[in-house]
Motif scaffolding. Structure first.
Motif, PDB file in Angstrom:
ATOM      1  N   ILE A   3      53.053 104.994   4.208  1.00  0.00           N
ATOM      2  CA  ILE A   3      53.730 104.290   5.300  1.00  0.00           C
ATOM      3  C   ILE A   3      53.239 102.843   5.337  1.00  0.00           C
ATOM      4  O   ILE A   3      52.040 102.583   5.244  1.00  0.00           O
ATOM      5  CB  ILE A   3      53.428 105.009   6.633  1.00  0.00           C
ATOM      6  CG1 ILE A   3      54.115 106.379   6.587  1.00  0.00           C
ATOM      7  CG2 ILE A   3      53.915 104.204   7.834  1.00  0.00           C
ATOM      8  CD1 ILE A   3      53.670 107.323   7.618  1.00  0.00           C
ATOM      9  N   THR A   4      54.204 101.923   5.448  1.00  0.00           N
ATOM     10  CA  THR A   4      53.851 100.490   5.500  1.00  0.00           C
ATOM     11  C   THR A   4      54.230  99.932   6.877  1.00  0.00           C
ATOM     12  O   THR A   4      54.801 100.646   7.701  1.00  0.00           O
ATOM     13  CB  THR A   4      54.604  99.713   4.399  1.00  0.00           C
ATOM     14  OG1 THR A   4      55.999  99.973   4.563  1.00  0.00           O
ATOM     15  CG2 THR A   4      54.178 100.146   3.008  1.00  0.00           C
ATOM     16  N   TRP A   5      53.937  98.660   7.109  1.00  0.00           N
ATOM     17  CA  TRP A   5      54.311  98.028   8.385  1.00  0.00           C
ATOM     18  C   TRP A   5      55.827  98.076   8.576  1.00  0.00           C
ATOM     19  O   TRP A   5      56.580  98.018   7.603  1.00  0.00           O
ATOM     20  CB  TRP A   5      53.907  96.545   8.393  1.00  0.00           C
ATOM     21  CG  TRP A   5      52.459  96.232   8.200  1.00  0.00           C
ATOM     22  CD1 TRP A   5      51.931  95.491   7.203  1.00  0.00           C
ATOM     23  CD2 TRP A   5      51.352  96.608   9.038  1.00  0.00           C
ATOM     24  NE1 TRP A   5      50.568  95.384   7.349  1.00  0.00           N
ATOM     25  CE2 TRP A   5      50.183  96.062   8.472  1.00  0.00           C
ATOM     26  CE3 TRP A   5      51.233  97.359  10.213  1.00  0.00           C
ATOM     27  CZ2 TRP A   5      48.914  96.234   9.033  1.00  0.00           C
ATOM     28  CZ3 TRP A   5      49.963  97.529  10.767  1.00  0.00           C
ATOM     29  CH2 TRP A   5      48.840  96.979  10.187  1.00  0.00           C
ATOM     30  N   THR A   6      56.287  98.141   9.816  1.00  0.00           N
ATOM     31  CA  THR A   6      57.727  97.954  10.066  1.00  0.00           C
ATOM     32  C   THR A   6      58.039  96.478   9.809  1.00  0.00           C
ATOM     33  O   THR A   6      57.116  95.648   9.770  1.00  0.00           O
ATOM     34  CB  THR A   6      58.096  98.263  11.536  1.00  0.00           C
ATOM     35  OG1 THR A   6      57.418  97.307  12.365  1.00  0.00           O
ATOM     36  CG2 THR A   6      57.699  99.672  11.942  1.00  0.00           C
ATOM     37  N   SER A  28      48.579 106.580   6.189  1.00  0.00           N
ATOM     38  CA  SER A  28      49.007 107.954   5.937  1.00  0.00           C
ATOM     39  C   SER A  28      49.917 108.484   7.052  1.00  0.00           C
ATOM     40  O   SER A  28      50.687 109.405   6.843  1.00  0.00           O
ATOM     41  CB  SER A  28      47.799 108.862   5.727  1.00  0.00           C
ATOM     42  OG  SER A  28      46.821 108.553   6.682  1.00  0.00           O
ATOM     43  N   ASP A  29      49.804 107.920   8.249  1.00  0.00           N
ATOM     44  CA  ASP A  29      50.770 108.319   9.281  1.00  0.00           C
ATOM     45  C   ASP A  29      51.075 107.171  10.251  1.00  0.00           C
ATOM     46  O   ASP A  29      50.361 106.167  10.286  1.00  0.00           O
ATOM     47  CB  ASP A  29      50.298 109.576  10.035  1.00  0.00           C
ATOM     48  CG  ASP A  29      49.009 109.318  10.784  1.00  0.00           C
ATOM     49  OD1 ASP A  29      49.022 108.505  11.726  1.00  0.00           O
ATOM     50  OD2 ASP A  29      47.977 109.922  10.395  1.00  0.00           O
ATOM     51  N   ILE A  30      52.129 107.375  11.021  1.00  0.00           N
ATOM     52  CA  ILE A  30      52.635 106.309  11.890  1.00  0.00           C
ATOM     53  C   ILE A  30      51.655 105.950  13.011  1.00  0.00           C
ATOM     54  O   ILE A  30      51.483 104.779  13.342  1.00  0.00           O
ATOM     55  CB  ILE A  30      54.019 106.721  12.464  1.00  0.00           C
ATOM     56  CG1 ILE A  30      55.040 106.632  11.322  1.00  0.00           C
ATOM     57  CG2 ILE A  30      54.466 105.805  13.599  1.00  0.00           C
ATOM     58  CD1 ILE A  30      56.416 107.127  11.673  1.00  0.00           C
ATOM     59  N   GLN A  31      51.006 106.981  13.558  1.00  0.00           N
ATOM     60  CA  GLN A  31      50.046 106.710  14.641  1.00  0.00           C
ATOM     61  C   GLN A  31      48.935 105.781  14.151  1.00  0.00           C
ATOM     62  O   GLN A  31      48.565 104.823  14.831  1.00  0.00           O
ATOM     63  CB  GLN A  31      49.398 108.010  15.174  1.00  0.00           C
ATOM     64  CG  GLN A  31      50.302 108.844  16.050  1.00  0.00           C
ATOM     65  CD  GLN A  31      51.305 109.651  15.201  1.00  0.00           C
ATOM     66  OE1 GLN A  31      51.331 109.580  13.973  1.00  0.00           O
ATOM     67  NE2 GLN A  31      52.152 110.413  15.873  1.00  0.00           N
ATOM     68  N   LYS A  35      48.313 102.002  15.594  1.00  0.00           N
ATOM     69  CA  LYS A  35      47.007 101.713  16.207  1.00  0.00           C
ATOM     70  C   LYS A  35      46.358 100.517  15.489  1.00  0.00           C
ATOM     71  O   LYS A  35      45.856  99.591  16.122  1.00  0.00           O
ATOM     72  CB  LYS A  35      46.119 102.957  16.079  1.00  0.00           C
ATOM     73  CG  LYS A  35      44.915 102.902  16.951  1.00  0.00           C
ATOM     74  CD  LYS A  35      44.231 104.259  17.057  1.00  0.00           C
ATOM     75  CE  LYS A  35      42.783 104.020  17.435  1.00  0.00           C
ATOM     76  NZ  LYS A  35      41.843 104.598  16.508  1.00  0.00           N
ATOM     77  N   THR A  36      46.439 100.548  14.155  1.00  0.00           N
ATOM     78  CA  THR A  36      45.862  99.444  13.372  1.00  0.00           C
ATOM     79  C   THR A  36      46.580  98.133  13.694  1.00  0.00           C
ATOM     80  O   THR A  36      45.948  97.088  13.857  1.00  0.00           O
ATOM     81  CB  THR A  36      45.995  99.720  11.850  1.00  0.00           C
ATOM     82  OG1 THR A  36      45.541 101.044  11.605  1.00  0.00           O
ATOM     83  CG2 THR A  36      45.176  98.743  11.028  1.00  0.00           C
ATOM     84  N   PHE A  37      47.925  98.226  13.809  1.00  0.00           N
ATOM     85  CA  PHE A  37      48.700  97.024  14.139  1.00  0.00           C
ATOM     86  C   PHE A  37      48.191  96.396  15.436  1.00  0.00           C
ATOM     87  O   PHE A  37      47.939  95.202  15.503  1.00  0.00           O
ATOM     88  CB  PHE A  37      50.193  97.351  14.268  1.00  0.00           C
ATOM     89  CG  PHE A  37      51.000  96.185  14.771  1.00  0.00           C
ATOM     90  CD1 PHE A  37      51.337  95.141  13.918  1.00  0.00           C
ATOM     91  CD2 PHE A  37      51.395  96.107  16.112  1.00  0.00           C
ATOM     92  CE1 PHE A  37      52.051  94.040  14.383  1.00  0.00           C
ATOM     93  CE2 PHE A  37      52.101  95.004  16.575  1.00  0.00           C
ATOM     94  CZ  PHE A  37      52.433  93.981  15.703  1.00  0.00           C
TER      95      PHE A  37
END
Ligand code: ATP
Ligand code: MG
Length: 277
Positions: A3-6, A28-31, A35-37
């Protein structure tokens, strides 16, 4: 699945001048991603506010103005004379540069009316002045101008519609000396900016034919050695060497910025810092 940034997240991080490695981060997942964003965005906003505070209390002059000052000082020290010529250019002067209707650059010109445009380059004005000065001054003659130029260049991270050109020209040494001087002149400028890694690369250009480009990952300047085929239009017969540098590109390379917008004239940035924070 990776999964990459939107797109919106990536855009926001770029605006805040994220480093390229973080821009390419995978999750590895959206959450985890979201959170990192939030934490990176928070950190970058904090840094931006810090930079704005430094701008207010310490620098008080944008990088572009600072560089203009540094470069004009160094050129004057090297016996160049600064000139300021009109930003509005007559169609006839552009034609003398061979830029007429069928020329690719013609379509990039901002026309004010039938006969006048915003200058896309400084060279015609400098040619004009040189023709007068060869009558009046002893050679070698060294002049330069720093000022706005305008081109309908199509986007990308390295092109602005309005940018700041430094064009310097030395006329009147022997052809052999002028061609050696081109490298010296490039090095005077690159040293003053503080860019150590750059190359001089031969290239073909639509106006001059052969140019010697100053490249540091991207092209930051283009040099030409005369006598040149355009010279006769202007009554110039002496050998010369000249280089046109883009100040925003020089700052971009020096600061490691990914896009040129943050360096140029702007309303959404102040000295490279995004204001919507
Ligand atoms: P490029 O091929 O990268 O578009 P160019 O060869 O058309 O550039 P020149 O005519 O050689 O550009 O202009 C001299 C310098 O002015 C360039 O080396 C670059 O640093 C700067 N420059 C030219 N066009 C732009 C632009 N649209 N935005 C910012 N800087 C520019
Ligand atoms: Mg060029």
């Amino acid at each position: 699945m990776t999964i990459t940034w939107t797109i919106a997240q990536k855009q926001r991080l770029r605006e805040l001048n994220v480093t390229p490695d973080l821009e390419e981060k995978v999750f590895s997942d959206i959450q985890e991603r979201d959170k990192t964003f939030r934490s990176i965005e928070q950190l970058l906003v904090k840094q931006s506010k810090q930079h704005l505070m430094e701008m207010r209390n310490i620098h008080r002059r944008p990088a572009l103005c600072k560089l203009e000052r540094v470069l004009s000082d160094v050129l004057i020290k090297n016996e160049f004379v600064q000139v300021v010529t009109p930003i509005i250019l007559a169609k006839g002067l552009l034609a003398k540069m061979s830029i007429t209707k069928d020329h690719p650059l013609f379509k990039q010109v901002f026309w004010l009316d039938e006969d006048r445009c915003l200058r896309p380059m400084l060279a015609p004005n400098l040619y004009y002045l040189l023709r007068e000065l060869v009558r009046l001054w002893e050679k070698p003659i060294r002049i330069f101008e720093i000022g706005p130029c305008f081109r309908k260049d199509s986007g990308g991270g390295c092109h602005l519609n309005e940018f700041t050109m430094l064009n310097l020209v030395e006329l009147g040494l022997s052809e052999e000396k002028e061609s050696k001087r081109l490298g010296e002149l490039a090095s005077i400028i690159m040293n003053a900016v503080g860019i150590k890694n750059y190359q001089l690369i031969s290239n073909q250009c639509e106006v001059y034919g052969e140019t010697i480009d100053v490249v540091s990952k991207i092209e930051v300047g283009s040099g030409v050695i005369g006598p040149h085929i355009l010279d006769t239009q202007w009554g110039i017969v002496d050998p010369w060497a000249g280089i046109g540098f883009g100040l925003e590109r020089l700052i971009m390379v020096k600061e490691g910025y990914q896009n040129i917008q943050r360096v140029g004239r702007a309303l959404v940035y102040l000295n490279g810092v995004r204001l919507n924070i």
